[in-house]
Design a protein around this motif. Structure first.
Motif, PDB file in Angstrom:
ATOM      1  N   PRO A   1       1.635  -4.438   4.665  1.00  0.00           N
ATOM      2  CA  PRO A   1       1.586  -3.707   3.398  1.00  0.00           C
ATOM      3  C   PRO A   1       1.955  -2.227   3.511  1.00  0.00           C
ATOM      4  O   PRO A   1       2.408  -1.643   2.531  1.00  0.00           O
ATOM      5  CB  PRO A   1       0.128  -3.881   2.951  1.00  0.00           C
ATOM      6  N   CYS A   2       1.764  -1.623   4.679  1.00  0.00           N
ATOM      7  CA  CYS A   2       2.051  -0.197   4.858  1.00  0.00           C
ATOM      8  C   CYS A   2       3.443  -0.044   5.459  1.00  0.00           C
ATOM      9  O   CYS A   2       3.669  -0.393   6.624  1.00  0.00           O
ATOM     10  CB  CYS A   2       0.992   0.446   5.750  1.00  0.00           C
ATOM     11  N   TRP A   3       4.363   0.511   4.672  1.00  0.00           N
ATOM     12  CA  TRP A   3       5.756   0.559   5.100  1.00  0.00           C
ATOM     13  C   TRP A   3       5.992   1.563   6.215  1.00  0.00           C
ATOM     14  O   TRP A   3       6.909   1.383   7.027  1.00  0.00           O
ATOM     15  CB  TRP A   3       6.650   0.872   3.910  1.00  0.00           C
ATOM     16  N   ASP A   4       5.203   2.597   6.304  1.00  0.00           N
ATOM     17  CA  ASP A   4       5.367   3.525   7.426  1.00  0.00           C
ATOM     18  C   ASP A   4       5.033   2.846   8.747  1.00  0.00           C
ATOM     19  O   ASP A   4       5.661   3.132   9.771  1.00  0.00           O
ATOM     20  CB  ASP A   4       4.505   4.770   7.217  1.00  0.00           C
ATOM     21  N   SER A   5       4.082   1.929   8.733  1.00  0.00           N
ATOM     22  CA  SER A   5       3.790   1.151   9.937  1.00  0.00           C
ATOM     23  C   SER A   5       4.930   0.195  10.269  1.00  0.00           C
ATOM     24  O   SER A   5       5.255  -0.009  11.444  1.00  0.00           O
ATOM     25  CB  SER A   5       2.479   0.380   9.766  1.00  0.00           C
ATOM     26  N   VAL A   6       5.541  -0.384   9.243  1.00  0.00           N
ATOM     27  CA  VAL A   6       6.671  -1.291   9.474  1.00  0.00           C
ATOM     28  C   VAL A   6       7.818  -0.556  10.151  1.00  0.00           C
ATOM     29  O   VAL A   6       8.420  -1.050  11.123  1.00  0.00           O
ATOM     30  CB  VAL A   6       7.132  -1.922   8.143  1.00  0.00           C
ATOM     31  N   LEU A   7       8.145   0.618   9.679  1.00  0.00           N
ATOM     32  CA  LEU A   7       9.251   1.376  10.271  1.00  0.00           C
ATOM     33  C   LEU A   7       8.919   1.810  11.695  1.00  0.00           C
ATOM     34  O   LEU A   7       9.809   1.832  12.566  1.00  0.00           O
ATOM     35  CB  LEU A   7       9.559   2.592   9.403  1.00  0.00           C
ATOM     36  N   ALA A   8       7.671   2.158  11.964  1.00  0.00           N
ATOM     37  CA  ALA A   8       7.282   2.508  13.331  1.00  0.00           C
ATOM     38  C   ALA A   8       7.388   1.302  14.259  1.00  0.00           C
ATOM     39  O   ALA A   8       7.793   1.432  15.428  1.00  0.00           O
ATOM     40  CB  ALA A   8       5.862   3.068  13.344  1.00  0.00           C
ATOM     41  N   VAL A   9       7.044   0.118  13.753  1.00  0.00           N
ATOM     42  CA  VAL A   9       7.209  -1.100  14.540  1.00  0.00           C
ATOM     43  C   VAL A   9       8.691  -1.351  14.832  1.00  0.00           C
ATOM     44  O   VAL A   9       9.071  -1.707  15.959  1.00  0.00           O
ATOM     45  CB  VAL A   9       6.573  -2.298  13.809  1.00  0.00           C
TER      46      VAL A   9
ATOM     47  N   LYS B   1      -2.793   0.204   8.455  1.00  0.00           N
ATOM     48  CA  LYS B   1      -2.541   1.631   8.252  1.00  0.00           C
ATOM     49  C   LYS B   1      -1.939   2.258   9.504  1.00  0.00           C
ATOM     50  O   LYS B   1      -2.276   1.896  10.624  1.00  0.00           O
ATOM     51  CB  LYS B   1      -3.832   2.359   7.871  1.00  0.00           C
ATOM     52  N   TYR B   2      -1.072   3.211   9.309  1.00  0.00           N
ATOM     53  CA  TYR B   2      -0.368   3.852  10.411  1.00  0.00           C
ATOM     54  C   TYR B   2      -1.348   4.473  11.404  1.00  0.00           C
ATOM     55  O   TYR B   2      -1.196   4.327  12.627  1.00  0.00           O
ATOM     56  CB  TYR B   2       0.576   4.931   9.862  1.00  0.00           C
ATOM     57  N   ALA B   3      -2.360   5.155  10.902  1.00  0.00           N
ATOM     58  CA  ALA B   3      -3.301   5.844  11.779  1.00  0.00           C
ATOM     59  C   ALA B   3      -4.141   4.880  12.605  1.00  0.00           C
ATOM     60  O   ALA B   3      -4.706   5.271  13.632  1.00  0.00           O
ATOM     61  CB  ALA B   3      -4.227   6.748  10.950  1.00  0.00           C
ATOM     62  N   VAL B   4      -4.228   3.619  12.198  1.00  0.00           N
ATOM     63  CA  VAL B   4      -5.020   2.627  12.926  1.00  0.00           C
ATOM     64  C   VAL B   4      -4.125   1.732  13.773  1.00  0.00           C
ATOM     65  O   VAL B   4      -4.380   1.508  14.962  1.00  0.00           O
ATOM     66  CB  VAL B   4      -5.852   1.768  11.940  1.00  0.00           C
TER      67      VAL B   4
ATOM     68  N   CYS C   1       0.848  -1.181   0.000  1.00  0.00           N
ATOM     69  CA  CYS C   1       0.000   0.000   0.000  1.00  0.00           C
ATOM     70  C   CYS C   1       0.891   1.241   0.000  1.00  0.00           C
ATOM     71  O   CYS C   1       1.900   1.301   0.725  1.00  0.00           O
ATOM     72  CB  CYS C   1      -0.908   0.005   1.229  1.00  0.00           C
ATOM     73  N   HIS C   2       0.521   2.212  -0.810  1.00  0.00           N
ATOM     74  CA  HIS C   2       1.319   3.437  -0.936  1.00  0.00           C
ATOM     75  C   HIS C   2       0.620   4.658  -0.348  1.00  0.00           C
ATOM     76  O   HIS C   2       1.134   5.766  -0.471  1.00  0.00           O
ATOM     77  CB  HIS C   2       1.639   3.693  -2.411  1.00  0.00           C
ATOM     78  N   ASP C   3      -0.533   4.457   0.275  1.00  0.00           N
ATOM     79  CA  ASP C   3      -1.248   5.563   0.907  1.00  0.00           C
ATOM     80  C   ASP C   3      -0.781   5.678   2.362  1.00  0.00           C
ATOM     81  O   ASP C   3      -1.357   5.078   3.273  1.00  0.00           O
ATOM     82  CB  ASP C   3      -2.762   5.326   0.840  1.00  0.00           C
ATOM     83  N   TYR C   4       0.278   6.436   2.569  1.00  0.00           N
ATOM     84  CA  TYR C   4       0.892   6.530   3.891  1.00  0.00           C
ATOM     85  C   TYR C   4       0.191   7.602   4.712  1.00  0.00           C
ATOM     86  O   TYR C   4      -0.234   8.635   4.188  1.00  0.00           O
ATOM     87  CB  TYR C   4       2.383   6.842   3.769  1.00  0.00           C
TER      88      TYR C   4
END
Length: 629
Positions: A312-320, A369-372, A49-52
């Motif tokens: 799928p959301c890479w911003d969530s992966v980096l936050a993890v 998704k990062y926000a969730v 997913c590319h909707d960060y």
């Protein structure tokens, strides 16, 4: 067949495949994290997913973070608390590499180690050249290493005298496995996609980092999943920094030491720990998954080995990853538990294994998704002592099932036991018949005993009576020749009385009605002294307002050899009288003072008169005080 012939065949086939890949990767746009932008119909295929929706810090916060990293001290509690605050707000992508370097202490690890990364690469290139393998041609290297491995096995089986390469069969196996995994690690990222100069260099860096770690730690070697870890580190750090970061993650007990080993027994143990942890936190969901036929090993193992890089959301992966590098292994369990909790409503509605397992392996976009996902992750708490208890439970169950714990499991237990007060369960396993249910029953019995004692209304009364008897025996053994009335604060005094007494002690001598004596000094008779020592309840009835009454009716103090200290009661307390005879305890009724006679001295008569007035003119404020007295 010679090695030269094999190299010519494999190079021609690899050239055809690389030309096809080059045409596919031309003019492909990439997002801000370096992943190829695909059409929406292809996003499900690549599961990307590319909707960060990650939060971006304002310039003031970014400046504060840069200042914090400039004077970073890993041993400082202030630095760690501040970096946790920034991680919760969201680390800017441009500063994430510096944050990871500080948290993993890469520089100090490199300075204190005797291992040289560059020297190791020089030593590794010698057998690779003999094999005709280059880190800049991974596709051809895979085919060459596969054929070399087969040829080496045939030569060893037939015992032919053909010259062998200057590396062992195990080294060739490791080289081949690393080359294979490079093709599976983020095939849509610009640093590993296709055969562009950037991708070729990225694959070579990843190949070198993994081989160097296999040489650095031969007892661990290379196992599946390490390629994903090294690839993520290379996206944020330089090549040698990524190697030392991978070393810190895999070697420090705080992080992933309990996940990676040569035969993957440690990760299997941690999966069992998570299974017990899931039964403890989510019993209904755990039973539902068992009824469907889905075991934790099916979805937790890839989560742990790749550190959730399949989201799928890479911003969530980096936050993890930020949280894992901050807190270590507990954050891995925390992330897995958060995913399960977010997917729980959907999982409970599914009854087919074919639908449950894909949902866990390919987490939906709206959940990751990062926000969730990230707010839910920060709201989930996992304590280290919980994991240690679950690990002890898993080892205990494996022991009772008849299988002796492996060496890795014993090492895991000993590592967890060092310096931790929570490992009480490990010391309590004194017999083979004791289990976790037994420990739980013991705790239950202790709690029931405590509740039974607290619910007993006579428990405190018995305790107070025992304390009064102990004080009476102590006074009887006292060798004092002369006794005087003393004001003591018994166990029945209320909190307001105690506070008033403390306040009155600070008022000074001005409020004490003590005047040096006259001929009417009151001496304590022997009978009164015996009553004071044997009946403490009688002494309590003479405290309180009695001191005030005596001070008002007498302009001089009651002195007999030594000054008699009277209890200065609170101004707030009103006049009191004892309860009816039915409320008073038998000891108080039996020890009432006899009526004054003509034989009593004036001092004895005064004492009895004051006692009788106190008992008839001061009512109790409430029933509670009457019971306490």
């Amino acid at each position: 067949m010679s090695f030269k012939t094999m190299r010519r065949k494999t190079s021609s086939s690899a050239g055809r495949r690389s030309s096809t890949t080059r045409r596919r990767s031309e003019n492909v746009p990439f997002d801000e994290f370096g992943f190829a932008l695909t059409k929406r119909k292809d996003q499900k295929l690549h599961h990307r997913c590319h909707d960060y929706s990650f939060t971006q810090l304002n310039p003031v916060r970014v400046k504060e973070l840069c200042e914090l990293l400039s004077y970073w001290n890993g041993a400082s509690f202030i630095c760690k608390s501040q970096i946790e605050r920034f991680i919760r707000m969201g680390i800017p992508p441009s500063l994430r590499g510096r944050v990871w370097k500080c948290l993993l202490a890469i520089d100090s690890l490199r300075d204190t180690s005797d291992f040289s990364y560059q020297k190791c690469l020089l030593e590794v290139r010698v057998p690779l050249v003999d094999l005709g393998v280059s880190e800049y041609g991974i596709l051809s290297a895979i085919a060459t290493l596969s054929e070399t491995q087969n040829h080496l096995g045939l030569d060893l089986g037939e015992g032919s005298g053909a010259p062998l390469p200057r590396c062992s069969a195990d080294d060739i196996t490791v080289f081949r496995q690393i080359a294979l995994d490079l093709q599976r690690s983020f095939p849509t990222h610009r640093s590993l996609m296709g055969d562009s100069p950037e991708a070729i260099e990225g694959q070579a860096k990843l190949f070198r980092v993994l081989i160097a770690y296999a040489k650095y730690s031969p007892q661990v070697g290379y196992s599946q999943g390490m390629s994903y870890l090294a690839a993520v580190l290379l996206m944020q750090l330089g090549e040698e920094e990524a190697f030392w970061a991978l070393t810190a993650l895999l070697d420090k007990p705080k992080y992933l030491t309990e996940l990676f080993d040569f035969n993957l027994t440690r990760v299997q143990h941690q999966v069992k720990v998570f299974d017990q942890f899931l039964k403890h936190r989510k019993p209904q969901l755990s039973q539902h998954l068992e009824s469907v036929g889905v075991s934790s090993v099916h979805f937790v193992t890839p989560w742990f080995l790749t550190l959730f890089t399949s989201l799928p959301c890479w911003d969530s992966v980096l936050a993890v990853w930020d949280l894992i590098i901050l807190h270590g292994l507990s954050a891995v369990f925390r992330t897995a538990l958060t995913l399960v909790e977010l997917l729980e409503p959907r999982l409970m509605d599914l009854t087919d294994e074919g639908a449950v397992l894909p949902l866990l392996l390919r987490v939906p976009f709206d959940v990751s998704k990062y926000a969730v996902f990230i707010p839910a992750l920060w709201n989930t708490e996992v304590q280290d002592w919980e994991l240690k208890c679950m690990s002890s439970l898993v080892l205990d169950e494996s022991h009772h099932e008849g299988g002796e714990p492996s060496q890795d499991q014993k090492a895991t237990l000993s590592t967890q036991a060092s310096g931790d007060k929570e490992n009480v369960l490990e010391g309590e396993k004194t017999s083979e018949n004791e289990s976790a249910s037994g420990a739980k029953s013991v705790l239950t019995r202790v709690m029931r005993l405590a509740q039974r004692y607290l619910s007993d209304q006579r428990g405190r009364q018995r305790t107070e009576a025992q304390g009064a008897q102990t004080q009476a025996r102590t006074r009887q053994r006292s060798p004092a020749a002369t006794r005087v009335f003393r004001s003591r604060t018994g166990s029945s005094l209320t909190q307001s009385q105690i506070r008033s007494r403390r306040q009155s002690q600070h008022r000074g001598v001005a409020q004490q009605p003590v005047v040096q004596g006259s001929s009417d000094d009151v001496a304590v008779p022997d009978a009164a002294r015996r009553s004071d020592s044997s009946e403490p309840t009688l002494k309590r009835t003479s405290t309180g307002p009695l001191g005030k009454a005596a001070g008002r009716r007498s302009n001089h103090s009651l002195v007999s050899g030594k000054s008699i200290r009277l209890l200065r009661s609170s101004k707030k307390r009103r006049s009191q009288t004892p309860p009816p005879t039915s409320v008073l305890p038998p000891s108080l009724r039996a020890s009432s003072l006899p009526p004054s006679s003509s034989n009593d001295t004036p001092r004895t008569a005064l004492i009895k008169e004051l006692s009788s007035r106190h008992q008839t003119s001061f009512p109790f404020r409430n029933a509670r005080e009457s019971k306490l007295i």
